[in-house]
Design an enzyme around this catalytic site. Structure first.
Site, PDB file in Angstrom:
ATOM      1  N   SER A 261       7.817  43.331  65.130  1.00 48.50           N
ATOM      2  CA  SER A 261       8.726  44.477  65.105  1.00 48.50           C
ATOM      3  C   SER A 261       8.017  45.716  64.580  1.00 48.50           C
ATOM      4  CB  SER A 261       9.940  44.164  64.231  1.00 48.50           C
ATOM      5  OG  SER A 261      10.671  45.340  63.939  1.00 48.50           O
ATOM      6  N   SER A 262       7.823  46.686  65.462  1.00 44.81           N
ATOM      7  CA  SER A 262       7.119  47.914  65.077  1.00 44.81           C
ATOM      8  C   SER A 262       7.851  48.644  63.962  1.00 44.81           C
ATOM      9  CB  SER A 262       6.969  48.832  66.297  1.00 44.81           C
ATOM     10  OG  SER A 262       6.401  50.072  65.921  1.00 44.81           O
TER      11      SER A 262
ATOM     12  N   CYS B 213      13.499  57.588  67.289  1.00 42.84           N
ATOM     13  CA  CYS B 213      14.953  57.432  67.368  1.00 42.84           C
ATOM     14  C   CYS B 213      15.612  57.632  66.007  1.00 42.84           C
ATOM     15  CB  CYS B 213      15.314  56.085  67.986  1.00 42.84           C
ATOM     16  SG  CYS B 213      15.374  54.717  66.816  1.00 42.84           S
TER      17      CYS B 213
ATOM     18  N   SER C  16      15.889  45.545  64.264  1.00 45.89           N
ATOM     19  CA  SER C  16      16.120  44.357  65.087  1.00 45.89           C
ATOM     20  C   SER C  16      16.437  43.123  64.244  1.00 45.89           C
ATOM     21  CB  SER C  16      14.895  44.085  65.968  1.00 45.89           C
ATOM     22  OG  SER C  16      13.704  44.104  65.204  1.00 45.89           O
TER      23      SER C  16
ATOM     24  N   GLU D 131       7.128  48.884  74.657  1.00 49.28           N
ATOM     25  CA  GLU D 131       7.729  50.197  74.917  1.00 49.28           C
ATOM     26  C   GLU D 131       6.684  51.176  75.450  1.00 49.28           C
ATOM     27  OE1 GLU D 131       9.540  54.090  72.732  1.00 49.28           O
ATOM     28  OE2 GLU D 131       9.866  52.179  71.691  1.00 49.28           O
TER      29      GLU D 131
ATOM     30  N   HIS E 218       2.086  47.655  72.884  1.00 49.41           N
ATOM     31  CA  HIS E 218       3.514  47.517  72.588  1.00 49.41           C
ATOM     32  C   HIS E 218       4.299  47.659  73.892  1.00 49.41           C
ATOM     33  CE1 HIS E 218       7.557  48.332  71.033  1.00 49.41           C
ATOM     34  NE2 HIS E 218       7.151  47.772  69.908  1.00 49.41           N
TER      35      HIS E 218
ATOM     36  N   HIS F  11      12.523  42.475  69.123  1.00 46.38           N
ATOM     37  CA  HIS F  11      11.455  41.778  68.400  1.00 46.38           C
ATOM     38  C   HIS F  11      11.989  41.151  67.115  1.00 46.38           C
ATOM     39  CE1 HIS F  11       8.054  44.087  70.640  1.00 46.38           C
ATOM     40  NE2 HIS F  11       8.384  42.952  71.233  1.00 46.38           N
TER      41      HIS F  11
ATOM     42  N   HIS G  42      13.000  47.338  75.173  1.00 42.70           N
ATOM     43  CA  HIS G  42      11.818  48.199  75.089  1.00 42.70           C
ATOM     44  C   HIS G  42      11.550  48.973  76.371  1.00 42.70           C
ATOM     45  CE1 HIS G  42      11.373  44.470  72.685  1.00 42.70           C
ATOM     46  NE2 HIS G  42      11.171  45.353  71.725  1.00 42.70           N
TER      47      HIS G  42
ATOM     48  N   CYS H 141      16.870  50.442  75.678  1.00 39.57           N
ATOM     49  CA  CYS H 141      17.601  51.335  74.771  1.00 39.57           C
ATOM     50  C   CYS H 141      17.761  52.696  75.434  1.00 39.57           C
ATOM     51  CB  CYS H 141      16.835  51.489  73.461  1.00 39.57           C
ATOM     52  SG  CYS H 141      17.587  52.705  72.357  1.00 39.57           S
TER      53      CYS H 141
END
Length: 325
Positions: free
Chosen positions: A232-233, A204, A276, A136, A134, A51, A84, A106
């Site tokens: 971008s979260s 993460c 990102s 992901e 989202h 993102h 994602h 990822c």
């Protein structure tokens, strides 16, 4: 009490450490670039690879085509799944259509997928802590056809339609606010005391490290600038965290977004970047801050990140399987 030496000096830019690209983002971008070099343009990518507007536009110029629906991909094409992750249905459709697929999910997201599949076989239901819509979250929830319920906040926990409270596990979107996720998890444990938590927190290492760095940075400065795209979260969480700590905070997709009035009466500037956001954008923001009056740049000490993720088989280096992932 913080000494003056510990604070940023007037006119100083204080840099959070770590900031910017993480290993999963590095790997995802490298997969697209290597696929372009090896197979030639176009390479199709399902959803934005990461993102970030700059990264996506750069890859478009090199020959990547970003799509949401696999129907847009011609037969025989090379397809990359974004960092994602994707639902099982998308994996199946890609296989049926015969695309050559490289999975840039990822590895830390893939680990969550593996855990969901394993516990589902053991009869578990799931609560997923994350943000609706989202990619992901859609990818992780899409590992199962049913039995996984999204909770976005503590209030959602009270209404989760769990039918097997004695066989319930919780998983988390990897890019959430560490503190918010902990609050929601506390609500889950209060309602479902037998809930099974991940052996290791799903959020993460890069998300955690960047949030911890903002907690160090924010009290030392008058304003925090976060480099990251609106989608971008993890970048959004950095801005929210700085603001929650009492420091005015703004997010910029590029240096041109930076507004001079944000700096009025706030000579000490803190700067960080989401996982990102490439360093070229950070350097451009530094140049703009200097043009607006900042005179020096200093990096705070922080965690040194050395983790690297191997590439998928067929793109040159050791594969994930060969590396033990």
């Amino acid at each position: 009490m913080m000494t003056e030496a510990e604070r940023a000096q007037p006119g100083e830019i204080l840099m959070a450490s770590p900031r910017g690209f993480c290993a999963g983002v590095d790997r995802a971008i490298e997969i697209v670039e290597r696929a372009l070099r090896k197979f030639g343009a176009p390479i199709y990518v399902r959803h934005e690879i990461v993102h970030n507007t700059y990264v996506v536009n750069d890859l478009k110029q090199k020959g990547a085509i970003f799509i949401e629906d696999l129907a847009e991909v011609p037969p025989g094409a090379t397809l990359v799944f974004s960092a994602h992750g994707v639902p099982k249905a998308v994996e199946h459709e890609a296989a049926v259509r015969g695309f050559q697929v490289f999975d840039a999910t990822c590895p830390l997201v893939s680990k969550v997928h593996v855990e969901v599949a394993k516990l589902a076989r053991e009869g578990y239901e799931f609560l997923m802590i994350g943000h609706k819509g989202h990619p992901e979250v859609e990818g992780t929830m899409g590992q199962l056809s049913d039995g996984i319920f999204l909770v976005e906040d503590a209030a959602d926990v009270a209404h989760a339609p769990v039918t097997r409270p004695d066989k319930l596990a919780v998983v988390t979107q990897t890019t959430l606010s560490v503190d918010d996720a902990a609050d929601i998890l506390a609500a889950v444990k209060a309602r479902f005391p037998l809930v099974r938590e991940p052996k290791k927190q799903d959020i993460c290492y890069a998300t955690q490290n960047r949030q911890d760095a903002v907690k160090v940075l924010a009290p030392k400065v008058d304003v925090v600038i976060v480099v990251g795209s609106p989608t971008s979260s993890n970048s959004n969480r950095l801005r929210e965290l700085a603001a929650r700590l009492g420091t005015p905070a703004y997010m910029v997709d590029s240096a041109t977004d930076l507004q001079p009035e944000w700096l009025d009466g706030r000579p000490r500037v803190g700067l960080t970047a989401g996982a990102s956001a490439p360093d070229v954008l950070v350097q451009a923001v530094i140049a703009r801050l200097k043009a607006l009056g900042s005179v020096s740049v200093r990096s705070l000490p922080g965690v040194e990140e050395t983790i690297e993720f191997p590439l998928p088989k067929g793109l040159g280096d050791k594969s994930m399987a060969e590396a033990g992932f």
